[in-house]
Design a protein around this motif. Structure first.
Motif, PDB file in Angstrom:
ATOM      1  N   GLY A   1    -119.887  30.700 -39.305  1.00 52.20           N
ATOM      2  CA  GLY A   1    -119.450  29.753 -38.071  1.00 52.20           C
ATOM      3  C   GLY A   1    -118.128  29.057 -38.674  1.00 52.20           C
ATOM      4  O   GLY A   1    -117.309  29.901 -39.272  1.00 52.20           O
ATOM      5  N   PRO A   2    -117.833  27.803 -38.486  1.00 53.28           N
ATOM      6  CA  PRO A   2    -116.685  27.220 -38.964  1.00 53.28           C
ATOM      7  C   PRO A   2    -116.015  27.614 -40.313  1.00 53.28           C
ATOM      8  O   PRO A   2    -116.954  27.652 -41.050  1.00 53.28           O
ATOM      9  N   ASP A   3    -114.654  27.634 -40.495  1.00 49.28           N
ATOM     10  CA  ASP A   3    -114.337  28.035 -41.694  1.00 49.28           C
ATOM     11  C   ASP A   3    -114.193  26.638 -42.652  1.00 49.28           C
ATOM     12  O   ASP A   3    -114.154  26.548 -43.923  1.00 49.28           O
ATOM     13  N   LEU A   4    -114.086  25.197 -42.086  1.00 56.12           N
ATOM     14  CA  LEU A   4    -113.866  24.291 -42.887  1.00 56.12           C
ATOM     15  C   LEU A   4    -114.457  23.011 -41.978  1.00 56.12           C
ATOM     16  O   LEU A   4    -114.480  22.807 -40.902  1.00 56.12           O
ATOM     17  N   CYS A   5    -115.204  22.263 -42.884  1.00 58.01           N
ATOM     18  CA  CYS A   5    -115.653  20.890 -42.355  1.00 58.01           C
ATOM     19  C   CYS A   5    -115.143  19.907 -43.510  1.00 58.01           C
ATOM     20  O   CYS A   5    -115.262  20.187 -44.563  1.00 58.01           O
ATOM     21  N   PRO A   6    -114.061  19.249 -42.904  1.00 61.08           N
ATOM     22  CA  PRO A   6    -113.240  18.478 -44.097  1.00 61.08           C
ATOM     23  C   PRO A   6    -114.127  17.309 -44.532  1.00 61.08           C
ATOM     24  O   PRO A   6    -113.826  16.674 -45.748  1.00 61.08           O
ATOM     25  N   LEU A   7    -115.371  16.877 -43.899  1.00 61.76           N
ATOM     26  CA  LEU A   7    -115.978  15.615 -44.725  1.00 61.76           C
ATOM     27  C   LEU A   7    -117.439  15.966 -44.227  1.00 61.76           C
ATOM     28  O   LEU A   7    -117.843  15.367 -43.070  1.00 61.76           O
ATOM     29  N   VAL A   8    -118.057  16.129 -45.095  1.00 59.98           N
ATOM     30  CA  VAL A   8    -119.546  16.363 -45.092  1.00 59.98           C
ATOM     31  C   VAL A   8    -120.600  16.194 -46.346  1.00 59.98           C
ATOM     32  O   VAL A   8    -119.849  16.498 -47.299  1.00 59.98           O
ATOM     33  N   TYR A   9    -121.722  15.707 -46.225  1.00 61.55           N
ATOM     34  CA  TYR A   9    -122.384  15.599 -47.682  1.00 61.55           C
ATOM     35  C   TYR A   9    -122.737  16.860 -48.158  1.00 61.55           C
ATOM     36  O   TYR A   9    -123.194  17.589 -47.387  1.00 61.55           O
ATOM     37  N   GLY A  10    -122.355  16.963 -49.580  1.00 59.19           N
ATOM     38  CA  GLY A  10    -122.344  18.194 -50.295  1.00 59.19           C
ATOM     39  C   GLY A  10    -123.650  18.558 -50.466  1.00 59.19           C
ATOM     40  O   GLY A  10    -124.364  17.853 -50.982  1.00 59.19           O
ATOM     41  N   TYR A  11    -124.040  19.936 -50.575  1.00 61.58           N
ATOM     42  CA  TYR A  11    -125.484  20.399 -50.894  1.00 61.58           C
ATOM     43  C   TYR A  11    -124.805  21.524 -51.932  1.00 61.58           C
ATOM     44  O   TYR A  11    -124.326  22.584 -51.304  1.00 61.58           O
TER      45      TYR A  11
END
Length: 347
Positions: A206-216
């Motif tokens: 899907g999208p190439d970037l999410c600039p702010l998301v809780y990391g896993y």
């Protein structure tokens, strides 16, 4: 003994593996007097089910720090289970402010098990912008973008953009203007998901970037420190989980000894730096965040992350404010009106 954790593999796989090894015995990570049988709740259970209610059924609970304020009467303070030197050692071995997030009213109410905060996530090979203006340029140039606004995350993104000072009007207007502009350029459906939903979509192409998301750490994506405003440190809101102990169930000496053994083992270096990464967990140990890849690439953001309020009723207000912001941004309401609504909710 009964424990409660959350139903993502990051939340239950290391704990289940320890229980399996206990039952097979001897456990290479250390033996305990009695195994814990771990139940699971959805991630949203941290917001929907009060810790005090759960304490009636569970000895040890994996909790989120924002719900702590309404639960103090239901928990055993850690200073009743461990000596000051041992607590100081736990604190010294924990990344960022994870230990501090469970300290309230002068006492320690949980011990950090898992550490997380909002960071940037991208498809491997994608240039990850380092600042918010660069993030806007990425989206304007046609980069495939998603935000993470589901559940409480619209408000948490707003707080991160305000560096925690979310009632400052100037910072709030700048944050909402940026969120509105990015949402207009982002995938509208994926942006309304929670972190797992966003990362699942990205991992599936899907999208190439999410600039702010809780990391896993387990996702096959590239992660980096959160974007910053020019000349400032990255803003982010601390997540992760801690280990709390039920006052109503853990009161006799034998049970307390068993609980101590479990907590010591879960926070030990071999478990945090070995078992946790190997089974899909995300440790809170500082030494684990010195490793390469996800941990080293996002450690600066984790170290600086803001701790949310923990007063009784905070979680409900967080949910209401997030819905207010998400609905308003989706409907493209004027950001000054949205900010006025937010201030009415909080003042």
């Amino acid at each position: 003994m009964r424990g409660l954790t959350w139903d993502h593999p990051r939340g239950h796989a290391p704990l289940d593996e320890l229980t399996r090894l206990d039952l097979a015995g001897p456990n290479p990570y250390g033996d305990v007097p009695e195994p814990i049988e771990w139940d699971r709740q959805p991630l949203e259970g941290f917001e929907s089910e009060p810790i005090a209610t759960l304490c009636a059924s569970y000895d040890v609970l994996v909790i989120d720090h924002p719900g702590l304020g309404a639960a103090l009467d239901s928990l055993v303070p850690m200073d009743e289970l461990f000596s000051p030197p041992e607590l100081a050692d736990f604190r010294a071995r924990t990344v960022g402010r994870s230990y501090e997030s469970y300290h309230l009213d002068g006492r320690q109410w949980a011990l950090p098990l898992d550490a997380a905060t909002q960071v940037a996530a991208a498809w491997p090979g994608t240039h990850i912008p380092e600042t918010w203006p660069e993030t806007v340029e990425f989206a304007r140039a046609g980069g495939r973008l998603a935000l993470c606004l589901g559940g409480p995350h619209a408000f948490l993104m707003f707080c991160a953009l305000c560096s925690g000072d979310f009632l400052d009007r100037e910072a709030g207007l700048r944050a909402l203007e940026l969120m509105a502009e990015l949402l207009a350029l982002a995938d509208p459906e994926i942006s309304l998901r929670n972190p797992i939903g966003v990362l699942d979509a990205m991992a599936a192409g899907g999208p190439d970037l999410c600039p702010l998301v809780y990391g896993y750490a387990t996702y096959p994506l590239a992660f980096a420190d959160a974007p910053s405003w020019p000349g400032r440190a990255p803003g982010s809101v601390l997540g992760g989980t801690g280990l709390a102990v039920s006052k109503s169930r853990v009161h006799d000496a034998g049970t307390r000894d068993a609980v101590r053994a479990h907590l010591r083992r879960l926070l030990s270096e071999p478990v945090q730096t070995g078992l946790f990464p190997a089974t899909g967990g995300q440790p809170a140990a500082r030494s684990a965040w010195d490793a390469s890849g996800f941990y080293r690439d996002t450690r600066d953001t984790v170290e600086a992350a803001w701790i949310r309020p923990r007063f009784p009723g905070y979680i409900g207000r967080q949910e209401r404010t997030s819905a207010l912001l998400r609905d308003g941004l989706t409907a493209r309401r004027p950001v000054r009106d949205l900010l006025d609504d937010l201030h009415r909710e909080w003042t």
